[in-house]
Structure formats: C-alpha cells, structure tokens
Design a protein around this motif. Structure first.
Motif, PDB file in Angstrom:
ATOM      1  N   ARG A 424       1.004  -1.538  -0.058  1.00 62.53           N
ATOM      2  CA  ARG A 424       0.167  -0.130   0.354  1.00 62.53           C
ATOM      3  C   ARG A 424       0.732   1.350   0.189  1.00 62.53           C
ATOM      4  O   ARG A 424       1.859   1.705   0.751  1.00 62.53           O
ATOM      5  N   SER A 425       0.238   2.115  -1.017  1.00 62.70           N
ATOM      6  CA  SER A 425       1.108   3.397  -1.275  1.00 62.70           C
ATOM      7  C   SER A 425       0.531   4.723   0.077  1.00 62.70           C
ATOM      8  O   SER A 425      -0.973   4.131   0.267  1.00 62.70           O
ATOM      9  N   PRO A 426       0.908   5.864   0.275  1.00 64.21           N
ATOM     10  CA  PRO A 426       0.265   6.912   0.970  1.00 64.21           C
ATOM     11  C   PRO A 426      -1.001   7.104   0.152  1.00 64.21           C
ATOM     12  O   PRO A 426      -1.716   7.043  -1.249  1.00 64.21           O
ATOM     13  N   LEU A 427      -1.584   7.806   1.299  1.00 62.44           N
ATOM     14  CA  LEU A 427      -2.445   8.705   0.307  1.00 62.44           C
ATOM     15  C   LEU A 427      -2.554   9.929  -0.330  1.00 62.44           C
ATOM     16  O   LEU A 427      -1.705  10.699   0.399  1.00 62.44           O
ATOM     17  N   SER A 428      -3.412   9.992  -1.137  1.00 59.73           N
ATOM     18  CA  SER A 428      -3.486  11.690  -2.373  1.00 59.73           C
ATOM     19  C   SER A 428      -4.985  11.958  -2.473  1.00 59.73           C
ATOM     20  O   SER A 428      -6.185  11.615  -2.108  1.00 59.73           O
ATOM     21  N   THR A 429      -5.186  12.642  -3.140  1.00 61.00           N
ATOM     22  CA  THR A 429      -6.622  13.302  -3.829  1.00 61.00           C
ATOM     23  C   THR A 429      -6.627  13.145  -5.167  1.00 61.00           C
ATOM     24  O   THR A 429      -5.797  12.840  -6.169  1.00 61.00           O
ATOM     25  N   ALA A 430      -7.832  12.411  -5.461  1.00 58.25           N
ATOM     26  CA  ALA A 430      -8.124  11.668  -7.419  1.00 58.25           C
ATOM     27  C   ALA A 430      -8.239  12.812  -7.580  1.00 58.25           C
ATOM     28  O   ALA A 430      -8.320  13.553  -7.114  1.00 58.25           O
ATOM     29  N   MET A 431      -8.593  12.548  -9.041  1.00 60.63           N
ATOM     30  CA  MET A 431      -9.197  13.303 -10.005  1.00 60.63           C
ATOM     31  C   MET A 431     -10.143  14.404  -9.426  1.00 60.63           C
ATOM     32  O   MET A 431     -10.438  15.495  -9.816  1.00 60.63           O
ATOM     33  N   SER A 432     -10.823  13.349  -9.115  1.00 63.36           N
ATOM     34  CA  SER A 432     -11.947  14.107  -9.223  1.00 63.36           C
ATOM     35  C   SER A 432     -13.068  13.434  -7.519  1.00 63.36           C
ATOM     36  O   SER A 432     -12.879  11.902  -7.142  1.00 63.36           O
ATOM     37  N   GLY A 433     -13.752  13.567  -6.838  1.00 65.96           N
ATOM     38  CA  GLY A 433     -14.496  13.841  -5.751  1.00 65.96           C
ATOM     39  C   GLY A 433     -13.936  13.432  -4.609  1.00 65.96           C
ATOM     40  O   GLY A 433     -12.780  13.712  -4.387  1.00 65.96           O
ATOM     41  N   ASP A 434     -14.222  12.711  -3.446  1.00 67.58           N
ATOM     42  CA  ASP A 434     -14.549  12.769  -2.297  1.00 67.58           C
ATOM     43  C   ASP A 434     -13.000  11.630  -1.450  1.00 67.58           C
ATOM     44  O   ASP A 434     -13.338  11.948  -0.190  1.00 67.58           O
ATOM     45  N   ILE A 435     -13.315  10.227  -2.449  1.00 65.69           N
ATOM     46  CA  ILE A 435     -12.593   9.218  -2.033  1.00 65.69           C
ATOM     47  C   ILE A 435     -10.957   9.431  -2.054  1.00 65.69           C
ATOM     48  O   ILE A 435     -10.906   9.696  -3.660  1.00 65.69           O
ATOM     49  N   PRO A 436     -10.080   8.678  -1.268  1.00 68.58           N
ATOM     50  CA  PRO A 436      -8.555   9.164  -1.451  1.00 68.58           C
ATOM     51  C   PRO A 436      -7.992   8.053  -2.916  1.00 68.58           C
ATOM     52  O   PRO A 436      -8.156   6.926  -2.582  1.00 68.58           O
ATOM     53  N   SER A 437      -7.525   9.095  -3.503  1.00 71.04           N
ATOM     54  CA  SER A 437      -6.734   7.778  -4.092  1.00 71.04           C
ATOM     55  C   SER A 437      -4.826   7.654  -3.390  1.00 71.04           C
ATOM     56  O   SER A 437      -5.117   7.359  -2.459  1.00 71.04           O
ATOM     57  N   THR A 438      -4.042   6.850  -4.122  1.00 73.73           N
ATOM     58  CA  THR A 438      -2.600   6.738  -3.266  1.00 73.73           C
ATOM     59  C   THR A 438      -1.882   6.877  -4.100  1.00 73.73           C
ATOM     60  O   THR A 438      -1.903   6.944  -5.548  1.00 73.73           O
ATOM     61  N   VAL A 439      -0.891   6.962  -3.965  1.00 71.43           N
ATOM     62  CA  VAL A 439       0.546   7.282  -4.865  1.00 71.43           C
ATOM     63  C   VAL A 439       1.730   7.133  -4.036  1.00 71.43           C
ATOM     64  O   VAL A 439       1.584   6.972  -3.203  1.00 71.43           O
ATOM     65  N   GLY A 440       3.112   6.467  -5.123  1.00 72.58           N
ATOM     66  CA  GLY A 440       4.043   5.825  -4.654  1.00 72.58           C
ATOM     67  C   GLY A 440       5.095   6.381  -5.595  1.00 72.58           C
ATOM     68  O   GLY A 440       4.661   7.621  -5.923  1.00 72.58           O
ATOM     69  N   GLY A 441       6.014   5.784  -5.067  1.00 73.92           N
ATOM     70  CA  GLY A 441       6.771   5.602  -5.848  1.00 73.92           C
ATOM     71  C   GLY A 441       7.816   7.114  -4.898  1.00 73.92           C
ATOM     72  O   GLY A 441       7.703   7.025  -4.287  1.00 73.92           O
ATOM     73  N   SER A 442       8.905   7.498  -5.582  1.00 71.27           N
ATOM     74  CA  SER A 442       9.857   8.488  -5.008  1.00 71.27           C
ATOM     75  C   SER A 442       9.316   9.784  -5.933  1.00 71.27           C
ATOM     76  O   SER A 442       9.237  10.667  -4.926  1.00 71.27           O
ATOM     77  N   SER A 443       8.418   9.991  -6.289  1.00 69.33           N
ATOM     78  CA  SER A 443       7.366  11.093  -6.506  1.00 69.33           C
ATOM     79  C   SER A 443       6.532  11.500  -5.050  1.00 69.33           C
ATOM     80  O   SER A 443       7.001  12.803  -5.245  1.00 69.33           O
ATOM     81  N   VAL A 444       5.804  10.576  -4.375  1.00 64.81           N
ATOM     82  CA  VAL A 444       5.283  10.977  -3.514  1.00 64.81           C
ATOM     83  C   VAL A 444       6.048  11.152  -1.962  1.00 64.81           C
ATOM     84  O   VAL A 444       6.065  12.097  -1.449  1.00 64.81           O
ATOM     85  N   ALA A 445       7.566  10.458  -2.250  1.00 67.87           N
ATOM     86  CA  ALA A 445       8.661  11.178  -0.941  1.00 67.87           C
ATOM     87  C   ALA A 445       8.821  12.275  -1.273  1.00 67.87           C
ATOM     88  O   ALA A 445       8.948  12.973  -0.215  1.00 67.87           O
TER      89      ALA A 445
END
Length: 499
Positions: A424-445
């Motif tokens: 599992r990767s950390p939570l973030s904001t999806a393209m729309s709506g109020d349900i979070p997305s997740t995102v990984g890699g050195s990007s989220v870091a």
C-alpha cells in the motif's frame, strides 16, 4: 504536440548583412546517420559507467544523428567571449544588454551561414539559451567548436529514441504516458490500517506516523509558506484543489495554477500533478478526503510537462520556464518536482542555478523505475544536481527501498511510503470526488518532503534556506552517519519543527 515556429525578428536585420566567411564551415554531412540503437547503446554505457549522461560525452556525428532523427531542435547555451563563472552569476545577467545581444547575434549568424536561415522554436526568456531548428552537420560542428557556446544539445531526442512520435498524453507508449492514468479513487481503504480520521472529518495517510506529522501539526501546518509544484497540472474537477481549497481547518490561503508547456492548459491531462498537489497541500477538511502534509500552505501548481518523464523539447522548455517562474516569485520558498529524465539538460541546469541563486529550496525525485528508467540507473536528472535535494522512498521496515525507487549517494532524504505487507502507498487526492487515491514511488516521497519543509519554514519564517536544511538534517535518522543509499535518512517532522 505540435509547436509553431516563431521567426526571429532580428533575422530580418541579419539577412541584410554580409555573413562573415569565418562562420562558414565546409564540412559535408556524414554519409549516414548513426542508428538510434547505437546511440541508445552509447547512452546506456555512459549511464552504467558514470551514472549520468550528458551530450558532451558524444561526438559531433552522434549528436547530429540524434538531432535529425528527433525533432531537429537544438538547445544552444551561449555566453560572451571570456565570460567566467556563469552559474554563480546567471541570476544577475541581462540577456538584453549589448554584450549578451552581441554574443547571441554571432550565434545566429553562425547558424545562418551554414543553414541559410534560422528560426527560434519556443519563446526566449531570461536565460542565455536559444532553441533552433538545425539540419546540417556543419552547423552543429561550428557551434560545438565555438568559444561562445556552452552546450548544444538535441533536447527532443528522448521522445524519439524508441521510434515514438510526440503526440499527447494519451499515446499508447508506456514512455510517453509514464506515470499517468493511476490517480483514481481507492474504495478498498481500511480505517486504522490505511488511514486515521481526524477532525473535522479528513483522512491522514498511514505513513504520517513514521514522520511524526501529527505532532508537528500541533505547532505548524504550513501557513504563510508558498510551495511551487512543477508537474502535470491540477484536475479541474477536483474541488479540494479548487473552490474547496479552503475548508475545515484550512483557511486564509491561496492556490494558483499556471502553465509553461507550449499548447497546454492548467488542467491535468495525466493525474500525477493532482496527486502531488494533494500530498503537499490538500485541505484538512470536512468531506472525508485525504489531508495534505502542509494543509495550510499556499500552493502554486505549474503544468510544465504532460507526464513524469521529461522527454520532449516542449517539456524541457516547460520545466525550464517553470523554474524561472518560481525563482522570480519572491513569495515562493520551496519548489517540488517529481519528474526527471536520464538526459542531462543544459538549459534546465541554467534554470536550477537561477533559482538556487535566488535562495529557493528545491526538491526533486531520485527516480522510480519504468520501462524508460531501467533498474541500472541511479539518481536521475535533475535530482542528481548539486542545487537540489534528492528524495526517494523506503518501505515501512525502514531498511529497504520501495520496490521501484532509485537510491544512491546523491539521495538526501527518504520518506516511508510503501507497506511491506501489502504494498500500500500513501493517500492523496484523486482527479475528482472525496474518496482518496494512493500514489507511490519517489514522486510521493518528494512531495511529502517538500511539504515537511513547508511546516518547518512556517515555524521559522525568518530563517534562510540553509538553516531550514540544517533543521531537516539534524532531525533525520542518519544525521550523524549519512548513508550511501538513503542520505540523511527518515525525517522526523516534529523534531524539525521543534518546540
């Protein structure tokens, strides 16, 4: 993406003059260009041997071959005869002054002598660099042999190296759409395992505890600090990064959206920029969405490229201009960019020096392996540059890098961003709506580390960039024993913010 050519106005004046014969080089084009496969092999060999690639490593024939098999756009960095130490002075020069205009005119004359005409691709700015369409070998040889020229690079080759034509983010190629299309709501998130719900009704990502984010929030939430995000834009359907940016415990702050890539809009065609913006500054709101680490910071989001791999001439110019934009904004303290490439770029280096000399604290992603970034590559460009702080990700066991994250001696800090048990990767904001997305890699870091720096700078607004960096280093797990893979290690945000 098609880019119209802007004919240089001053060429009308030059065309009326006799071009000096000293600029004409009677060198025929090579009988055949070096195939892409051989160029790519050479690039690979240099990466393995040196851990970076610069076009100065290649000979004239190879650079010309790369140029004419791509979009023929040559990035030309120039300077007056005898000018010294440009990196330290680049923020003070005036390219419109007589001495710099004279150097530029000589460069254009050199091109016209061998090409017959010249046209500038992409608008020039404050840096001493011109992008020109070049077709003749003699032109390239003359430029690379001139003392006026700092670099002459085929900046669009990366987009064509695998016989791929630059189009848009919907291209079927994994390279041209790298990092895109994954920012969707995650309906399988588990309370207590993947997030904690905090007042007034928002979700804190599972990895925040490893960096003591909640404790830091008792003293700072990023207020009065402006963070600039260089990425793929922000979705125009995500209200939490729009009209609902101020809600709940987030108030009195601003969000700005700009575009520097030619032909683009502020909207995010990829999804990556939206997720990075969410990690940095999503509101601590009432709607059940994910909380950004610096949830009271101001945000300037710039659409500079259409995916996370900086490949095309348009993207390189977009990134260059984004750094200049951030450097010239006195309110911007921190610049975060979770994009990169295997090719060093002279004009991006110029932009980094420009921003660094203006005291910006810049964070860049060390790299996340894709079909383009093979596993043999260490820290990618521009994270491998001395002006920036390189960030990568590790697993929650605190000993292993994330499955696809790059490491090496250029890494400065790491962020915990992958569960060993579930991936599992950390939570973030999806393209729309109020349900979070997740995102990984050195990007989220990278986005996370930039946001932690905003918490610290908010607490100490009078501090210099170097003082903020010192607080980050002293609060990290490897503060007294820097690692060859993970740098200063895991940042303790609470300790960095202090009492």
């Amino acid at each position: 993406m098609k880019t119209s050519l802007l004919v240089v106005a001053c060429l009308l004046l030059l065309s009326c003059r006799k071009i000096s014969s000293t600029y004409v080089i009677s060198v025929p084009d090579p009988s055949s260009e070096i195939p892409k496969a051989d160029i790519n092999k050479f690039v690979h060999e240099q990466l393995v041997q040196h851990n970076y690639f610069d076009w100065k490593m290649a000979g004239d024939t190879m650079v010309w071959s790369a140029l004419i098999q791509a979009d023929s756009v040559l990035s030309i960095g120039y300077q007056p005869e005898g000018f010294a130490d440009l990196p330290a002075k680049i923020h003070t020069i005036d390219v419109k002054s007589a001495v710099w205009q004279e150097a530029r005119t000589k460069v254009l004359a050199m091109v016209m002598a061998n090409e017959g005409s010249a046209a500038i691709v992409f608008k020039e700015g404050v840096l001493p660099v011109i992008n020109l369409k070049i077709s003749h070998f003699a032109t390239l040889k003359a430029l690379r042999g001139s003392s006026l020229i700092r670099y002459a690079e085929p900046i669009g080759y990366g987009a064509y190296m695998d016989d791929l034509a630059v189009s848009d983010v919907q291209a079927s190629s994994d390279i041209l759409a790298s990092g895109c299309g994954y920012n969707t709501p995650k309906t399988d998130l588990v309370a207590g395992a993947d997030y904690t719900t905090l007042l007034p009704g928002a979700k804190a990502s599972w990895n925040y505890g490893y960096h003591h984010i909640a404790e830091a929030w008792a003293k700072s939430s990023g207020q009065n600090v402006k963070v600039m995000l260089i990425d793929t834009g922000i979705s125009d359907t995500q209200e939490n990064l729009g009209l609902a940016f101020n809600q709940g415990y987030s108030s009195g702050r601003t969000i700005q959206k700009q575009v520097t890539i030619s032909g683009g809009t502020v909207n995010d065609p990829c999804g990556h920029g939206t997720s990075m913006a969410g990690v940095i500054a999503a509101p601590r709101g009432t709607d059940g969405n994910a909380i950004g680490i610096a949830y009271n910071s101001n945000l300037l989001a710039v659409h500079a490229a259409d995916n996370v791999v900086i490949l095309s001439s348009a993207a390189i110019n977009g990134v260059t201009n984004a750094y200049i934009l951030g450097a010239d904004d006195p309110a911007v303290k921190i610049i975060s960019m979770s994009m990169g490439t295997i090719f060093s770029s002279g004009q991006i280096k110029d932009a980094l020096n420009y921003a660094f000399n203006k005291q910006k604290l810049m964070f860049c992603a060390a790299g996340t392996s894709t079909p383009f970034f093979a596993s043999f590559i260490g820290v990618i460009f521009p994270a491998n540059q001395p002006q920036v702080v390189a960030i990568t990700g590790i697993k929650d066991n605190l000993t292993e890098r994330c499955a696809d994250c790059h490491v090496g001696d250029k890494v400065d800090f790491v962020i915990v961003m992958e569960k060993t048990s579930t991936g599992r990767s950390p939570l973030s904001t999806a393209m729309s709506g109020d349900i979070p997305s997740t995102v990984g890699g050195s990007s989220v870091a990278t986005a996370s580390c930039s946001a932690i720096a905003a918490l610290v700078w908010s607490k100490y607004p009078a501090y210099s960039r170097d003082s903020i960096m010192s607080r980050l280093v002293r609060s990290s797990s490897n503060a007294y024993n820097r690692s060859s893979k993970f740098g200063w290690g895991v940042i303790n945000a609470d300790a960095a913010v202090g009492s």
